[in-house]
Design an enzyme around this catalytic site. Structure first.
Site, PDB file in Angstrom:
ATOM      1  N   ASP A   1     -14.326  10.999   8.342  1.00 52.48           N
ATOM      2  CA  ASP A   1     -13.340   9.950   8.072  1.00 52.48           C
ATOM      3  C   ASP A   1     -11.953  10.565   8.214  1.00 52.48           C
ATOM      4  O   ASP A   1     -11.779  11.782   8.066  1.00 52.48           O
ATOM      5  CB  ASP A   1     -13.524   9.366   6.670  1.00 52.48           C
TER       6      ASP A   1
ATOM      7  N   ARG B   1       0.810  -1.224   0.000  1.00 54.73           N
ATOM      8  CA  ARG B   1       0.000   0.000   0.000  1.00 54.73           C
ATOM      9  C   ARG B   1       0.841   1.270   0.000  1.00 54.73           C
ATOM     10  O   ARG B   1       0.373   2.317  -0.440  1.00 54.73           O
ATOM     11  CB  ARG B   1      -0.937  -0.013   1.204  1.00 54.73           C
TER      12      ARG B   1
END
Length: 284
Positions: free
Chosen positions: A154, A45
């Site tokens: 978020d 990632r």
């Protein structure tokens, strides 16, 4: 350095020291738990970030992000490491409870001139808060003209930008019941945009649950589902009292299917069914 050499450097395994540094930083910054078994996932990632900021390998990235010069990079690191999976009307039993038990008194309050506030914590790309908004408008279309607000928060600024776009593929909207699609979606070629009356009920904000919460008022309902499962136990235990403080008396809390309130916080909540709770105390 040639492109081939750069790619070869990117593929060098991250050292245990570098992984440990990133793991500790992710825990401090966002409460993420990254055991050694996640090393391959972390490397996969973060490689995109290497190319974006021009670093040669993950060991260099670890040193940079842990340095004073790399403070701003930390939010992008957390963004890369965070799992963003969301679906419309996910865990449908919660929406049935929202429709049948939670919303009726809130709708009455709004029609009497009161305010209604709902928080989707860890909202990812927006499907959850938009699902809540659709449920509200299905129950009472006039809520579009009342003091009703759904906050979607978020930690990931990139995913929030997608949420604000309110545009989804046909596969992504497959979870929306057919009877709602005609009223609440607008077809745009191969994609669908959330209808304006739905989007108007929702506001998005970047928020790290481990940091102070700037919201001043209390919420009638909080959805925090499949979020705390990524935190270690002490972090989870610290969040349940904070959610209780953020709830109005008798307010509702919905958590994910594999999440449970910590034993030391169960006195703050009344169980109302499968992963659904109400704040204990006056009004509970």
């Amino acid at each position: 350095m040639s492109e081939t050499t750069v790619q070869s450097a990117e593929l060098r395994p991250m050292s245990e020291e570098a992984f440990g540094a990133i793991s500790r930083l992710a825990r401090v910054e966002a409460g993420l738990v990254l055991p050694p078994g996640k090393a391959t996932m972390v490397q996969s990632r973060l490689r995109k970030r290497l190319r974006e900021i021009g670093l040669k390998d993950l060991n260099s990235y670890s040193k940079y992000v842990c340095s004073d010069e790399g403070v701003a990079e930390r939010r992008f690191m957390i963004s890369a490491l965070t799992t963003n999976v969301s679906h419309f009307f996910r865990e449908s039993h919660h929406f049935a409870m929202l429709r049948d038990r939670v919303l009726p008194p809130l709708i009455d309050r709004a029609r009497a001139g009161g305010r209604v506030r709902i928080w989707s914590a860890g909202c990812s790309s927006g499907q959850e808060p938009y699902s809540i908004a659709m449920a509200v408008l299905q129950a009472a279309p006039d809520m579009a003209q009342r003091d009703v607000l759904i906050l979607g928060s978020d930690i990931d600024p990139k995913i929030l930008a997608m949420a604000e776009e309110a545009c989804y593929s046909g596969q992504q909207v497959s979870g929306i019941p057919p009877e709602l699609r005609g009223n609440f979606l607008q077809e745009r070629g191969d994609s669908y945009r959330v209808a304006p009356q739905v989007a108007r009920l929702v506001r998005f904000r970047e928020l790290n649950l481990l940091r102070p919460w700037p919201m001043k008022g209390q919420f009638d309902v909080i959805f925090c589902r499949n979020v705390v499962i990524y935190f270690d136990q002490p972090t989870q235990s610290s969040l349940w009292p904070r959610f209780h403080q953020a709830l109005a008396p008798g307010g509702w809390l919905f958590v994910g299917h594999s999440e449970r309130i910590s034993d030391d916080a169960t006195h703050l909540y009344l169980s109302m069914g499968q992963t659904a709770y109400r704040a204990a105390g006056p009004g509970g």
